[in-house]
Write a protein that holds these residues in place. Structure first.
Motif, PDB file in Angstrom:
ATOM      1  N   PRO A  63       0.834  -1.214   0.000  1.00 59.32           N
ATOM      2  CA  PRO A  63       0.000   0.000   0.000  1.00 59.32           C
ATOM      3  C   PRO A  63       0.869   1.264   0.000  1.00 59.32           C
ATOM      4  CG  PRO A  63      -0.063  -1.114   2.145  1.00 59.32           C
ATOM      5  CD  PRO A  63       0.700  -2.009   1.218  1.00 59.32           C
ATOM      6  N   ASP A  64       0.399   2.274  -0.735  1.00 59.30           N
ATOM      7  CA  ASP A  64       1.165   3.525  -0.830  1.00 59.30           C
ATOM      8  C   ASP A  64       0.824   4.405   0.372  1.00 59.30           C
ATOM      9  OD1 ASP A  64       2.529   2.933  -3.166  1.00 59.30           O
ATOM     10  OD2 ASP A  64       0.839   3.550  -4.416  1.00 59.30           O
ATOM     11  N   GLU A  65       1.685   4.343   1.393  1.00 53.68           N
ATOM     12  CA  GLU A  65       1.339   5.029   2.643  1.00 53.68           C
ATOM     13  C   GLU A  65       2.288   6.148   3.019  1.00 53.68           C
ATOM     14  OE1 GLU A  65       1.269   1.581   5.052  1.00 53.68           O
ATOM     15  OE2 GLU A  65      -0.913   1.336   4.862  1.00 53.68           O
ATOM     16  N   LEU A  66       3.431   6.216   2.338  1.00 53.68           N
ATOM     17  CA  LEU A  66       4.428   7.215   2.705  1.00 53.68           C
ATOM     18  C   LEU A  66       4.189   8.500   1.903  1.00 53.68           C
ATOM     19  CD1 LEU A  66       7.222   7.890   4.064  1.00 53.68           C
ATOM     20  CD2 LEU A  66       8.268   7.038   1.951  1.00 53.68           C
ATOM     21  N   ALA A  67       3.813   9.567   2.607  1.00 52.17           N
ATOM     22  CA  ALA A  67       3.617  10.851   1.916  1.00 52.17           C
ATOM     23  C   ALA A  67       4.995  11.446   1.650  1.00 52.17           C
ATOM     24  CB  ALA A  67       2.798  11.789   2.785  1.00 52.17           C
ATOM     25  N   CYS A  68       5.291  11.758   0.405  1.00 50.74           N
ATOM     26  CA  CYS A  68       6.665  12.191   0.089  1.00 50.74           C
ATOM     27  C   CYS A  68       6.708  13.046  -1.174  1.00 50.74           C
ATOM     28  CB  CYS A  68       7.558  10.971  -0.103  1.00 50.74           C
ATOM     29  SG  CYS A  68       7.002   9.900  -1.430  1.00 50.74           S
ATOM     30  N   GLU A  69       7.902  13.608  -1.387  1.00 57.02           N
ATOM     31  CA  GLU A  69       8.242  14.228  -2.667  1.00 57.02           C
ATOM     32  C   GLU A  69       9.231  13.304  -3.345  1.00 57.02           C
ATOM     33  OE1 GLU A  69      10.079  18.083  -2.391  1.00 57.02           O
ATOM     34  OE2 GLU A  69       8.153  19.043  -2.064  1.00 57.02           O
ATOM     35  N   VAL A  70       9.169  13.220  -4.670  1.00 54.56           N
ATOM     36  CA  VAL A  70      10.183  12.441  -5.384  1.00 54.56           C
ATOM     37  C   VAL A  70      11.092  13.435  -6.095  1.00 54.56           C
ATOM     38  CG1 VAL A  70      10.594  10.661  -7.126  1.00 54.56           C
ATOM     39  CG2 VAL A  70       8.563  10.542  -5.663  1.00 54.56           C
ATOM     40  N   VAL A  71      12.382  13.384  -5.766  1.00 53.89           N
ATOM     41  CA  VAL A  71      13.310  14.395  -6.284  1.00 53.89           C
ATOM     42  C   VAL A  71      14.481  13.732  -7.001  1.00 53.89           C
ATOM     43  CG1 VAL A  71      12.702  15.992  -4.414  1.00 53.89           C
ATOM     44  CG2 VAL A  71      14.690  14.497  -4.161  1.00 53.89           C
ATOM     45  N   GLY A  72      15.152  14.537  -7.846  1.00 55.24           N
ATOM     46  CA  GLY A  72      16.325  14.032  -8.556  1.00 55.24           C
ATOM     47  C   GLY A  72      17.608  14.566  -7.947  1.00 55.24           C
TER      48      GLY A  72
ATOM     49  N   ILE B 130      19.819  16.752  -9.246  1.00 51.00           N
ATOM     50  CA  ILE B 130      20.337  17.953  -9.908  1.00 51.00           C
ATOM     51  C   ILE B 130      20.358  19.134  -8.933  1.00 51.00           C
ATOM     52  CG2 ILE B 130      19.867  19.571 -11.826  1.00 51.00           C
ATOM     53  CD1 ILE B 130      20.909  16.805 -12.693  1.00 51.00           C
ATOM     54  N   CYS B 131      21.309  20.052  -9.145  1.00 53.91           N
ATOM     55  CA  CYS B 131      21.496  21.151  -8.188  1.00 53.91           C
ATOM     56  C   CYS B 131      20.521  22.295  -8.449  1.00 53.91           C
ATOM     57  CB  CYS B 131      22.922  21.664  -8.271  1.00 53.91           C
ATOM     58  SG  CYS B 131      23.272  22.305  -9.908  1.00 53.91           S
ATOM     59  N   GLU B 132      19.236  21.977  -8.465  1.00 53.20           N
ATOM     60  CA  GLU B 132      18.215  23.021  -8.591  1.00 53.20           C
ATOM     61  C   GLU B 132      17.050  22.617  -7.708  1.00 53.20           C
ATOM     62  OE1 GLU B 132      17.213  25.140 -11.844  1.00 53.20           O
ATOM     63  OE2 GLU B 132      19.065  24.792 -12.962  1.00 53.20           O
ATOM     64  N   SER B 133      16.452  23.592  -7.026  1.00 52.19           N
ATOM     65  CA  SER B 133      15.341  23.200  -6.152  1.00 52.19           C
ATOM     66  C   SER B 133      14.116  22.801  -6.970  1.00 52.19           C
ATOM     67  CB  SER B 133      15.003  24.307  -5.158  1.00 52.19           C
ATOM     68  OG  SER B 133      14.929  25.524  -5.845  1.00 52.19           O
ATOM     69  N   GLY B 134      14.094  23.167  -8.258  1.00 53.73           N
ATOM     70  CA  GLY B 134      12.998  22.737  -9.124  1.00 53.73           C
ATOM     71  C   GLY B 134      13.128  21.282  -9.559  1.00 53.73           C
ATOM     72  N   ASP B 135      14.173  20.604  -9.113  1.00 58.89           N
ATOM     73  CA  ASP B 135      14.384  19.220  -9.569  1.00 58.89           C
ATOM     74  C   ASP B 135      13.490  18.261  -8.790  1.00 58.89           C
ATOM     75  OD1 ASP B 135      15.395  17.060 -10.888  1.00 58.89           O
ATOM     76  OD2 ASP B 135      17.137  16.849  -9.565  1.00 58.89           O
ATOM     77  N   VAL B 136      12.197  18.399  -8.991  1.00 57.31           N
ATOM     78  CA  VAL B 136      11.209  17.575  -8.302  1.00 57.31           C
ATOM     79  C   VAL B 136      10.389  16.855  -9.372  1.00 57.31           C
ATOM     80  CG1 VAL B 136       9.240  17.598  -6.740  1.00 57.31           C
ATOM     81  CG2 VAL B 136      11.076  19.286  -6.457  1.00 57.31           C
ATOM     82  N   LEU B 137      10.353  15.547  -9.304  1.00 54.52           N
ATOM     83  CA  LEU B 137       9.565  14.792 -10.300  1.00 54.52           C
ATOM     84  C   LEU B 137       8.101  14.705  -9.882  1.00 54.52           C
ATOM     85  CD1 LEU B 137      12.040  11.910 -11.160  1.00 54.52           C
ATOM     86  CD2 LEU B 137      11.287  13.740 -12.686  1.00 54.52           C
ATOM     87  N   GLY B 138       7.868  14.747  -8.576  1.00 59.34           N
ATOM     88  CA  GLY B 138       6.481  14.678  -8.123  1.00 59.34           C
ATOM     89  C   GLY B 138       6.341  15.212  -6.708  1.00 59.34           C
ATOM     90  N   ARG B 139       5.412  16.127  -6.513  1.00 59.38           N
ATOM     91  CA  ARG B 139       5.112  16.622  -5.163  1.00 59.38           C
ATOM     92  C   ARG B 139       3.869  15.921  -4.662  1.00 59.38           C
ATOM     93  NH1 ARG B 139       8.278  21.185  -4.416  1.00 59.38           N
ATOM     94  NH2 ARG B 139       8.777  22.267  -6.357  1.00 59.38           N
ATOM     95  N   ARG B 140       3.711  15.916  -3.345  1.00 61.88           N
ATOM     96  CA  ARG B 140       2.525  15.320  -2.706  1.00 61.88           C
ATOM     97  C   ARG B 140       2.208  13.932  -3.277  1.00 61.88           C
ATOM     98  NH1 ARG B 140       1.751  20.552  -3.029  1.00 61.88           N
ATOM     99  NH2 ARG B 140       0.731  20.502  -5.051  1.00 61.88           N
ATOM    100  N   ARG B 141       3.188  13.052  -3.214  1.00 58.15           N
ATOM    101  CA  ARG B 141       3.000  11.684  -3.704  1.00 58.15           C
ATOM    102  C   ARG B 141       2.897  10.712  -2.540  1.00 58.15           C
ATOM    103  NH1 ARG B 141       3.466  11.521  -9.168  1.00 58.15           N
ATOM    104  NH2 ARG B 141       3.353  13.696  -9.835  1.00 58.15           N
ATOM    105  N   ARG B 142       2.500   9.491  -2.876  1.00 57.83           N
ATOM    106  CA  ARG B 142       2.503   8.426  -1.882  1.00 57.83           C
ATOM    107  C   ARG B 142       3.217   7.223  -2.468  1.00 57.83           C
ATOM    108  NH1 ARG B 142      -0.215   8.919   2.846  1.00 57.83           N
ATOM    109  NH2 ARG B 142      -1.336  10.892   2.944  1.00 57.83           N
TER     110      ARG B 142
END
Ligand code: LLP
Length: 673
Positions: free
Chosen positions: A610-619, A621-633
Motif C-alpha cells: 500500500p502507498d502510505e508514505l507521503a513524500c516528494e520524489v526528487v532528482g 540535480i542542483c536546482e530546487s525545481g528538480d522535483v519529479l512529483g510533489r505530494r505523492r505516496r
C-alpha cells in the motif's frame, strides 16, 4: 387525472402547439393552477447540473435551487427545463422536481422557494451562436436619443437584444439565436440602418459563458483566478445582471468549450466561490456513471519482470511498441483523414519511426536534422510523406529541405519576402496562427499574439501574394496551436479558420489541423474522446469535401507507451518532509520542472504494497525545481535500490533530456511483445 401536455389553446380559440418543453410547460401550468403539492418532471437526465456534463464530466448534480437560480440556469444554456416552465410554479409557490425515468432511485433536482438561499456560484452555462453588434459613435456622449435611435433599428428588424455593454463612444449588444432569427440578410439590413447613426461591427460567432449563483457581486474579489482564465482569451463583452444572479462573458465561440472545464475546476471543484456544499451539490455526472471514458490498464503492469530486469542500469526509458501500434490504429480508424503524420519531436527513437511508418504514418519535422533522421532511418520513404515545419530556422535549412523534396511550411512573411527565389516553381504550405492558442501549459500554446508561430490571419493574403510573385504554389494550409488539448471541438474551430482562408487563396488542396491530442496523465483524467473527434471530422468533411485533411500528433501516439525507470538513491526526512531521491530528475524528464506536469510514479519493486508514505520524489540535480512529483505516496518501506517507474514518459521525455551537471543521458530500450 391523466391528461396530455404540449397542446394549448391559442388566443383566437384554435389549437396551438407549445414546441420544445411543451409537456413540461403544460405540467407546470396545471400544477400551479391546481395548487399541487409539487410538480415532478420525469425526464432522461438526473436533473440540472453545475455545467453541461458532456463538456464537463465532473459537473455536479444540483440538488436544491431556488426558482430564480433555476430560471437563470435554464435561460442561459441548460436544456433540461424550458425557461418558461418555471414562472408558473414560482408564482404559485409550487415546488418543481426533476427526476430521471431510468433511475427513479435518484433524488434529482428540487427547485423551490428557499427561506435561506445559499450564496455562491452554482453553475456555469454557455450558449453558442451569439452574434455581437458593436456600435461606435463619437457623437454619442451625452447626446439625447442615441440609444433610442439604435434600439429602434433592432426593433424594426424584429431582433431582441440580450446583453448590453456601453462606454462613452461604444455600445455593444448581443443577439441570442434562441430568441432571434439572425440571418445574414437581417444582419445586413440592420447594419445598413445603423450605419446612418454610428460605425457598426458584427462579431460572430461568439459564445456567452455565464456564471450563475446568488450574490456574485459581493464576491467578485474571489474571482481572481477566473478572471485570469478569461484574460487569456478575448473577452468581447462582460455583463453583470441587475438581479445579482449572473455574470456573463462573451468570448469567441472557438474558445468557449475549452474554458468550461477550466472554469468549473476553479469555481466548483476547487471552490473559488464556495457554497454550502452538501445543501447544493449532489454527485458528479461521472460518479453517477455518466459515460466517463475508462482508462485501460497500463501495459507495464503485466511486464513488471522485464522492466525490473531492464532496471539493472538506470536511468532508462523503456518503450512498448505494441502500445504505439495500438494508438496508431486508433487514429487510423478515424474517418476522413487523408494523411496522418507523426510529430517526431515527441520521440525520435528509430524503432518507433519504423513502427509508425509501417502503420501508414508520415512524419512532421521541425528541424533539418529531424528530416535527415527520418530519411536515414527510413531510406525508402517518399519525401512527400514528410512535412518540414521550421520556426525561425536559417535559410539554409529551407533550401536543403526543398532540395530533398519534402513538404515545407512557411510560417512568416520573412522567407517569402527575403528569399523569394528559393520558392520559385515549388509547392509550399503556409502555417497560419488562427489567433488563439490552447494546451496544457502556457509554454506549449503556439497560437495568438504571444506566440512566435505562424502567419497572423491578416497576413495570409499577403503571404499568398508573395508566394505567387515568387512563382510558388500554395497547396496547403497548416495550423498547430498547442499541445495537450482535451477538447475535441478545438480542431473544428481551427478547421473553420483554415477553410475560410483556403477558399480565398484558391490553390489549396489540403488542410493540416496540427497535433495536440491530449492524454490522461493525472489519475482522475480521462482518455481523449476519439468518438467526439470522429464526429467533428465527419462534419468537417461534409462542410468542405474539396480539402484533404491531415493531422500530425506526437504525444498521443507515444506518451503512454513509454516509462522512465529510476533507482532510489536515498530516503531523507527534513523538517517533516520526506523526500525519496532518484538517480535522475529534471535531466532525464524535464516536464515536471518546466510545466509543473504530473506523471504517475510507482515503486515497481514493491508494486503491491500500500502507498502510505507521503513524500516528494526528487532528482540529483542542483536546482530546487528538480522535483519529479510533489505530494505523492509510495510504499512505507521504500528504500535505497528500489526501482521507481515514472509513467506516461514516452513523449517529450528522452528528447528533452540534457547532460546538465554532466550526468549521462538516460538509456533507451524497446519492448516489442
Ligand atoms: N505539430 C507541430 C507544428 C508542433 O509544434 C507540435 C508540438 C506537434 C505537431 C505535436 O504536438 P502533440 O500532438 O505532441 O501535442 N514539450 C511539451 C510539448 C511541446 C510540443 C511542441 N510542438 C510537453 O512536454 O508537453
Amino acid at each position: 387525472m391523466l391528461t396530455q401536455g404540449f397542446i394549448a389553446r391559442a388566443e383566437d380559440g384554435g389549437s396551438a402547439i407549445l414546441g420544445r418543453g411543451g409537456s413540461d410547460t403544460s405540467a407546470a401550468n396545471f400544477g400551479a393552477l391546481l395548487g399541487a403539492r409539487r410538480v415532478e418532471i420525469w425526464t432522461d437526465v438526473p436533473g440540472l447540473f453545475s455545467a453541461n456534463p458532456r463538456a464537463v464530466p465532473d459537473a455536479r448534480l444540483l440538488a436544491r435551487l431556488d426558482f430564480e437560480e433555476a430560471q437563470e440556469i435554464a435561460t442561459t444554456g441548460a436544456k433540461v427545463l424550458h425557461p418558461r416552465c418555471i414562472a408558473p410554479c414560482r408564482e404559485a409557490g409550487v415546488p418543481l422536481w426533476i427526476r430521471d425515468t431510468e433511475r427513479p432511485d435518484l433524488a434529482g433536482t428540487v427547485i423551490e422557494a428557499l427561506a435561506d438561499p445559499v450564496p455562491g456560484v452554482k453553475a456555469i452555462s454557455s450558449r453558442r451562436g451569439i452574434v455581437l453588434v458593436s456600435m461606435e459613435s463619437i457623437g454619442m456622449w451625452q447626446q439625447v436619443g442615441f440609444l433610442a435611435d439604435v434600439f429602434a433599428a433592432f426593433k424594426h428588424h424584429g431582433l431582441s437584444v440580450d446583453l448590453i455593454g456601453s462606454a462613452e463612444t461604444n455600445v455593444t449588444v448581443s443577439l441570442d439565436p434562441g430568441e432571434n432569427l439572425v440571418s445574414t440578410d437581417v444582419l445586413e439590413a440592420l447594419c445598413a440602418d445603423l450605419a446612418q447613426v454610428c460605425r457598426v461591427k458584427v462579431i460572430a460567432p461568439c459564445a456567452a459563458v455565464t456564471l450563475v449563483g446568488r450574490g456574485i457581486r459581493s464576491r467578485l474579489h474571489k474571482l481572481n483566478s477566473v478572471l485570469a482564465e478569461f484574460g487569456r482569451e478575448r473577452v468581447h463583452l462582460i455583463s453583470q445582471s441587475s438581479n445579482d444572479l449572473n455574470l456573463t462573458f462573451v468570448v469567441d465561440e472557438a474558445v468557449a468549450e475549452g474554458l468550461l472545464p477550466r472554469l468549473h475546476g476553479l469555481l466548483i471543484e476547487a471552490g473559488a466561490m464556495p457554497v454550502d456544499e452538501a445543501r447544493v451539490f449532489g454527485p458528479s455526472w461521472k460518479a453517477l456513471g455518466g459515460q466517463a471514458r475508462i482508462r485501460p490498464e497500463p501495459w507495464w503492469r503485466a511486464r513488471r519482470p522485464q522492466l525490473l530486469a531492464a532496471a539493472a542500469a538506470t536511468p532508462r526509458y523503456v518503450y512498448h511498441l505494441p502500445t504505439v501500434r495500438e494508438r496508431a490504429r486508433s487514429l487510423a480508424r478515424l474517418p476522413g483523414l487523408a494523411q496522418r503524420l507523426y510529430a517526431i519531436k515527441a520521440n525520435a527513437h528509430p524503432a518507433i519511426l519504423r513502427a509508425l511508418e509501417s502503420e501508414g504514418y508520415g512524419f512532421e519535422c521541425v528541424s533539418l536534422a529531424e528530416v535527415r533522421h527520418v530519411l536515414a532511418t527510413l531510406p525508402a520513404i517518399d519525401p512527400l510523406r514528410i512535412l518540414f515545419t521550421p520556426s525561425f530556422a536559417p535559410r539554409a535549412e529551407y533550401a536543403a529541405a526543398l532540395e530533398l523534396g519534402v513538404n515545407l511550411t512557411v510560417d512568416s512573411l520573412y522567407p517569402l519576402a527575403q528569399w523569394p527565389t528559393l520558392f520559385t516553381g515549388r509547392r509550399i504550405w503556409l502555417r497560419v496562427d488562427p489567433g488563439f492558442g490552447e494546451g496544457h501549459h502556457e509554454k506549449v500554446r503556439t497560437g495568438g499574439k504571444e506566440a512566435k508561430f505562424g502567419l497572423a490571419i491578416e497576413a495570409v493574403a499577403e503571404a499568398a501574394a508573395l508566394a505567387r510573385g515568387a512563382g510558388a504554389r500554395v497547396v496547403g494550409l497548416h495550423a498547430h496551436i498547442g499541445s495537450g488539448i482535451g477538447d475535441a471541438a478545438h480542431w473544428h474551430a481551427v478547421f473553420g479558420r483554415l477553410a475560410a482562408l483556403a477558399d480565398g487563396i484558391g490553390t489549396v488542396e489540403a488542410l493540416d489541423l496540427g497535433g495536440g491530442f491530449g492524454i490522461p496523465y493525472e489519475p482522475e483524467a480521462e482518455p481523449f474522446d476519439l468518438d467526439a473527434f470522429a464526429q467533428r471530422l465527419v462534419e468537417m468533411q461534409a462542410a468542405c469535401p474539396q480539402f484533404a485533411l491531415w493531422i500530425e500528433p506526437g504525444r498521443y501516439l507515444v506518451a503512454e507507451a513509454g516509462v522512465l525507470l529510476l533507482s532510489v538513491t536515498q530516503v531523507v526526512d527534513k523538517l517533516g518532509v520526506t523526500r525519496v531521491g532518484a538517480d535522475a530528475g529534471m535531466n532525464a524528464l524535464l516536464r515536471p520542472a518546466l510545466y509543473g506536469a504530473w506523471h504517475g510514479i510507482r515503486n515497481l519493486s514493491r508494486i503491491d504494497a500500500p502507498d502510505e508514505l507521503a513524500c516528494e520524489v526528487v532528482g540529483p540535480i542542483c536546482e530546487s525545481g528538480d522535483v519529479l512529483g510533489r505530494r505523492r505516496r509510495l510504499p512505507a518501506d521504500t528504500a535505497e535500490g528500489d526501482v521507481l517507474l515514472v509513467a506516461d514518459a514516452g513523449a517529450y521525455g528522452a528528447v528533452m533530456a540534457s547532460r546538465y551537471n554532466l550526468r549521462d543521458l538516460p538509456a533507451e530500450e524497446i519492448l516489442d511483445d
